[in-house]
Design a protein around this motif. Structure first.
Motif, PDB file in Angstrom:
ATOM      1  N   SER A 220       0.850  -1.194   0.000  1.00 26.85           N
ATOM      2  CA  SER A 220       0.000   0.000   0.000  1.00 26.85           C
ATOM      3  C   SER A 220       0.880   1.235   0.000  1.00 26.85           C
ATOM      4  O   SER A 220       2.033   1.197   0.457  1.00 26.85           O
ATOM      5  CB  SER A 220      -0.916  -0.002   1.236  1.00 26.85           C
ATOM      6  N   LYS A 221       0.345   2.325  -0.518  1.00 26.93           N
ATOM      7  CA  LYS A 221       1.092   3.580  -0.585  1.00 26.93           C
ATOM      8  C   LYS A 221       1.384   4.115   0.810  1.00 26.93           C
ATOM      9  O   LYS A 221       0.723   3.774   1.783  1.00 26.93           O
ATOM     10  CB  LYS A 221       0.291   4.638  -1.362  1.00 26.93           C
TER      11      LYS A 221
ATOM     12  N   VAL B 185      -4.779  -4.095  10.548  1.00 26.60           N
ATOM     13  CA  VAL B 185      -5.620  -4.625   9.476  1.00 26.60           C
ATOM     14  C   VAL B 185      -5.799  -6.131   9.627  1.00 26.60           C
ATOM     15  O   VAL B 185      -6.913  -6.656   9.509  1.00 26.60           O
ATOM     16  CB  VAL B 185      -5.000  -4.289   8.099  1.00 26.60           C
TER      17      VAL B 185
ATOM     18  N   LYS C 285     -12.741   3.051  12.874  1.00 22.95           N
ATOM     19  CA  LYS C 285     -12.892   2.169  11.720  1.00 22.95           C
ATOM     20  C   LYS C 285     -12.541   0.739  12.100  1.00 22.95           C
ATOM     21  O   LYS C 285     -12.760  -0.191  11.333  1.00 22.95           O
ATOM     22  CB  LYS C 285     -12.052   2.641  10.536  1.00 22.95           C
TER      23      LYS C 285
ATOM     24  N   TYR D  92     -14.412   6.393   8.630  1.00 17.51           N
ATOM     25  CA  TYR D  92     -13.266   6.006   7.804  1.00 17.51           C
ATOM     26  C   TYR D  92     -12.159   7.049   7.793  1.00 17.51           C
ATOM     27  O   TYR D  92     -11.063   6.792   7.300  1.00 17.51           O
ATOM     28  CB  TYR D  92     -13.724   5.718   6.371  1.00 17.51           C
TER      29      TYR D  92
ATOM     30  N   VAL E 189      -2.245  -1.589  -3.724  1.00 14.93           N
ATOM     31  CA  VAL E 189      -3.647  -1.715  -3.318  1.00 14.93           C
ATOM     32  C   VAL E 189      -3.861  -0.948  -2.017  1.00 14.93           C
ATOM     33  O   VAL E 189      -2.909  -0.530  -1.366  1.00 14.93           O
ATOM     34  CB  VAL E 189      -4.055  -3.198  -3.142  1.00 14.93           C
ATOM     35  N   ARG E 190      -5.106  -0.784  -1.639  1.00 14.62           N
ATOM     36  CA  ARG E 190      -5.411  -0.160  -0.348  1.00 14.62           C
ATOM     37  C   ARG E 190      -4.865  -1.037   0.771  1.00 14.62           C
ATOM     38  O   ARG E 190      -4.874  -2.270   0.670  1.00 14.62           O
ATOM     39  CB  ARG E 190      -6.920  -0.006  -0.180  1.00 14.62           C
ATOM     40  N   ALA E 191      -4.447  -0.401   1.849  1.00 12.54           N
ATOM     41  CA  ALA E 191      -3.877  -1.149   2.977  1.00 12.54           C
ATOM     42  C   ALA E 191      -4.826  -2.238   3.463  1.00 12.54           C
ATOM     43  O   ALA E 191      -4.409  -3.364   3.767  1.00 12.54           O
ATOM     44  CB  ALA E 191      -3.531  -0.195   4.109  1.00 12.54           C
ATOM     45  N   SER E 192      -6.117  -1.922   3.527  1.00  9.23           N
ATOM     46  CA  SER E 192      -7.088  -2.891   4.036  1.00  9.23           C
ATOM     47  C   SER E 192      -7.338  -4.041   3.072  1.00  9.23           C
ATOM     48  O   SER E 192      -7.918  -5.062   3.453  1.00  9.23           O
ATOM     49  CB  SER E 192      -8.411  -2.189   4.352  1.00  9.23           C
ATOM     50  N   ASP E 193      -6.894  -3.882   1.800  1.00 10.72           N
ATOM     51  CA  ASP E 193      -7.111  -4.926   0.801  1.00 10.72           C
ATOM     52  C   ASP E 193      -5.938  -5.893   0.667  1.00 10.72           C
ATOM     53  O   ASP E 193      -6.061  -6.929   0.011  1.00 10.72           O
ATOM     54  CB  ASP E 193      -7.394  -4.304  -0.574  1.00 10.72           C
TER      55      ASP E 193
END
Length: 221
Positions: free
Chosen positions: A12-13, A78, A130, A152, A55-59
Motif C-alpha cells: 500500500s502507498k 488490518v 474504523k 473512515y 492496493v489499499r492497505a485494508s485490501d
C-alpha cells in the motif's frame, strides 16, 4: 495464483511502501517506478518475474489470501481486525514481523472527558472508529458497554462535534491528538507491519519465495 513462475507482492502507498523499500533492496529488488507519481497500479522491478501491485492497505490481506498476490505487507491492525471479522483466522501465513510502520492503537477522548470515571461506573459510551471489531473486543473484555460508530477518516472530529465520547485509532507521535485537544487515555496494542504469504504460493513457489523471506529476515535481524 498471480503468475506461474514469478512473484507478485502487494503493498500500500505511504509509510508501509517507503519502509519496505530497504527490505526489498536487501533482497536485491529495486522498484522501478514511484507509486506517488506513476498512474500504474502494477509496478515493475529490476528482477524479471517480480512485480509490485499497489492496493489499499485494508485490501492487502484479501489479495494475498485469494491469490491476487503471492505475498504482501500488512499492518497488525488490518490483520487483527479482519481475523476477528472472519471468526479468528484468515488463512494467511505470517512468517515475519517486519518491525516497520510502528505505532499503537489507542483510545482517545477530549481532555475534559472523565474516561476513567465513565469506565468505572459502567456507563454506556459512544466510540467512533474504523476498527469496530478490535474496539468491540477491547471494551467487551473490560465489561464496558459501548455504541460503536464506524468512520473512515478524520476520527478526531467525532469527540469535538459530540458524535462520540471516545475514539479508537492509530497513534504515532500523538501530534494530531494534541492539535485537536484530545488525549490518549488507554493503549490497546502495539502495531507494526507483517509479511503475509499465500499458503498455496508457499508450496508451489517455495524456491523463489523462501530466499526472499530469508533476505527480509536477515535485514531486520
Amino acid at each position: 495464483m498471480s503468475t506461474t513462475q514469478g512473484l507478485t507482492l502487494a503493498l500500500s502507498k505511504g509509510r508501509i511502501f517507503e519502509e519496505t523499500l530497504p527490505l526489498l533492496r536487501a533482497a536485491g529488488i529495486e522498484v522501478l517506478e514511484d507509486p506517488e507519481t506513476s498512474r500504474k497500479l502494477i509496478l515493475p522491478t529490476n528482477r524479471d518475474g517480480v512485480r509490485i501491485v499497489m492496493v489499499r492497505a485494508s485490501d492487502v490481506p484479501t489479495y494475498v489470501q485469494y491469490g491476487g498476490a503471492d505475498l504482501g505487507v500488512a499492518g497488525r491492525d488490518v490483520l487483527h481486525e479482519q481475523a476477528l471479522a472472519e471468526g479468528g483466522s484468515h488463512g494467511l501465513y505470517q512468517p515475519l514481523d517486519l518491525k516497520i510502520a510502528r505505532c499503537r492503537m489507542s483510545v482517545a477522548t477530549r481532555a475534559d472527558f472523565d474516561y476513567a470515571a465513565a469506565v468505572k461506573q459502567g456507563s454506556r459510551i459512544r466510540v467512533a472508529t474504523k476498527y469496530t471489531e478490535i474496539a468491540r473486543q477491547h471494551f467487551a473484555d473490560k465489561g464496558v458497554h459501548v455504541d460503536l460508530i464506524k468512520l473512515y477518516g478524520s476520527m478526531e472530529l467525532a469527540p469535538l462535534t459530540g458524535l462520540a465520547e471516545a475514539i479508537v485509532d492509530l497513534v504515532s507521535t500523538g501530534g494530531t491528538l494534541r492539535a485537536n485537544k484530545l488525549v490518549e487515555v488507554e493503549q490497546i496494542m502495539d502495531i507494526s507491519s507483517r509479511l503475509v504469504v499465500n499458503q498455496a504460493a508457499l508450496k508451489l513457489k517455495r524456491d523463489t519465495l523462501r530466499p526472499l523471506i530469508d533476505a527480509f529476515a536477515a535485514a531486520i535481524a
